[in-house]
Design an enzyme around this catalytic site. Structure first.
Site, mmCIF file in Angstrom:
data_model
loop_
_atom_site.group_PDB
_atom_site.id
_atom_site.type_symbol
_atom_site.label_atom_id
_atom_site.label_comp_id
_atom_site.label_asym_id
_atom_site.label_seq_id
_atom_site.Cartn_x
_atom_site.Cartn_y
_atom_site.Cartn_z
ATOM 1 N N HIS A 1 0.779 -1.135 0.113
ATOM 2 C CA HIS A 1 -0.046 0.159 0.006
ATOM 3 C C HIS A 1 0.904 1.132 0.002
ATOM 4 C CE1 HIS A 1 1.148 0.135 4.373
ATOM 5 N NE2 HIS A 1 0.332 -1.033 4.317
ATOM 6 N N HIS B 1 4.067 1.220 2.192
ATOM 7 C CA HIS B 1 5.359 0.433 1.415
ATOM 8 C C HIS B 1 5.834 1.363 0.645
ATOM 9 C CE1 HIS B 1 2.535 -2.988 3.301
ATOM 10 N NE2 HIS B 1 3.741 -3.302 3.772
ATOM 11 N N SER C 1 -2.027 -2.756 5.944
ATOM 12 C CA SER C 1 -2.601 -3.897 5.416
ATOM 13 C C SER C 1 -3.730 -4.733 6.156
ATOM 14 C CB SER C 1 -1.651 -5.062 5.075
ATOM 15 O OG SER C 1 -0.401 -4.713 4.658
HETATM 16 P P1 AMP Z 1 4.617 -5.227 6.862
HETATM 17 O O1 AMP Z 1 4.286 -5.302 5.406
HETATM 18 O O2 AMP Z 1 3.270 -4.457 7.378
HETATM 19 O O3 AMP Z 1 5.453 -5.727 7.634
HETATM 20 O O4 AMP Z 1 5.179 -3.504 6.651
HETATM 21 C C1 AMP Z 1 6.428 -3.315 5.911
HETATM 22 C C2 AMP Z 1 7.136 -2.128 6.326
HETATM 23 O O5 AMP Z 1 6.364 -1.021 5.943
HETATM 24 C C3 AMP Z 1 7.462 -1.953 7.620
HETATM 25 O O6 AMP Z 1 8.575 -1.274 8.021
HETATM 26 C C4 AMP Z 1 6.360 -1.011 8.145
HETATM 27 O O7 AMP Z 1 6.516 -0.137 9.393
HETATM 28 C C5 AMP Z 1 6.190 -0.073 7.075
HETATM 29 N N1 AMP Z 1 4.598 0.319 6.942
HETATM 30 C C6 AMP Z 1 3.500 -0.113 7.233
HETATM 31 N N2 AMP Z 1 2.494 0.530 7.213
HETATM 32 C C7 AMP Z 1 3.185 1.942 6.918
HETATM 33 C C8 AMP Z 1 2.643 3.184 6.958
HETATM 34 N N3 AMP Z 1 1.160 3.284 7.118
HETATM 35 N N4 AMP Z 1 3.587 4.178 6.783
HETATM 36 C C9 AMP Z 1 4.912 4.061 6.536
HETATM 37 N N5 AMP Z 1 5.460 2.625 6.702
HETATM 38 C C10 AMP Z 1 4.582 1.760 6.941
#
Ligand code: AMP
Length: 280
Positions: free
Chosen positions: A34, A37, A186
């Site tokens: 999203h 990411h 997500s």
């Molecule tokens: P995930 O796929 O949820 O494990 O997230 C992967 C990376 O994206 C992690 O470093 C999260 O902190 C970052 N992330 C998730 N949501 C956001 C957001 N809204 N803003 C900035 N970074 C994000």
């Protein structure tokens, strides 16, 4: 964009890039990509010669009653996002590639896991540390990008890299929000339209805490109360915690100061959401 599924391919490709003098930027994700990411990918793209990303839903960081089976997965959409953001190499390991056998040697997070997310989700931060350690080993010396959205995870990764001398520079990226303030996640996909509206209370509550700080309140309890009061009054929202903490240790603070993290978790319907703001 090159897609690789084997650990050895990721390591060989990043080693080859470094041999050519290229700097590597690495963005680990669990997919369902999203705008949050995308912001990490865009920053890493701008700051490095080679942009590497990974998509892996890591079972080690899910509790037995958590959403591992239902976690959103969309390989085609993820690849389109990664391509659009200029990714050079994406690592797409199967579970059997990452964990051919359950790892017997795992990382254990200490005091940082005795707080907030660590208490709410026993073993979660250990599972994160263990998979990030492996991914950083495979990516090799690089800048690795993490979101401030998961502030305690960021603190754990920073501490791991410092404690164990990983050859990685950790870059924190600001939280990306929808126009109504809800942090992009997500897990927002689980929210019904009504819940999606109710979920905006989380950021409004954090803003109320931030407003109290900016209005001159320095008692941590007063800053937390400003946020908690709003969260407790919000329909459809079950607050779990609101805490003003040190950004590195996640310990409670004695006096509110700029740079500290006001973190909150709440349930909206069956979905558990976390968010935080940095005092400024
Ligand atoms: P995930 O796929 O949820 O494990 O997230 C992967 C990376 O994206 C992690 O470093 C999260 O902190 C970052 N992330 C998730 N949501 C956001 C957001 N809204 N803003 C900035 N970074 C994000």
């Amino acid at each position: 964009m090159r897609e690789v599924a084997r650990s050895a391919e990721l390591r060989a490709a990043t080693d080859a890039a470094r041999r050519d003098g290229a700097g590597v930027g690495f963005v680990p994700t669990m997919g369902a990509l999203h705008a949050g990411h995308r912001s990490l990918l865009a920053r890493a793209r701008a700051e490095n010669d080679v942009l590497v990303a990974s998509v892996f839903v890591n079972p080690l960081q899910f509790g037995p009653a958590e959403d591992l089976a239902s976690y959103p997965r969309d390989r085609g959409a993820d690849l389109a996002v990664l391509r659009a953001e200029g990714t050079d190499l994406v690592f797409l390991p199967s579970e059997g590639e990452m964990w051919p056998v359950p790892p017997d040697v795992r990382l254990q997070v200490g005091a940082l896991a005795d707080r907030l997310e660590g208490l709410a989700r026993p073993g979660h931060l250990d599972g994160v540390a263990t998979v990030v350690a492996k991914l950083l080993h495979l990516a090799g010396p690089s800048r690795a990008y993490f979101g401030q959205k998961d502030a305690q995870q960021l603190a754990v990764v920073r501490r791991m890299v410092d404690d164990l001398a990983f050859p990685n520079q950790i870059v924190a990226c600001p939280t990306v929000r929808d126009p109504d303030g809800l942090a992009v996640s997500s897990r927002n996909a689980y929210l019904s339209p009504a819940e999606r509206g109710q979920a905006t209370a989380l950021y409004r509550a954090l803003r109320a805490g931030l407003d109290a700080f900016q209005a001159g309140r320095r008692d941590p309890a007063a800053v937390e109360a400003a946020a908690r009061d709003l969260l407790e009054d919000a329909p459809g929202v079950g607050p779990e915690y609101v805490a003003l903490v040190d950004p590195a240790t996640f310990e409670p603070v004695k006096q509110a100061e700029a740079g500290q993290v006001l973190a909150a978790a709440a349930r909206v319907g069956r979905t558990r959401l976390i968010d935080n703001v940095i005092l400024e």
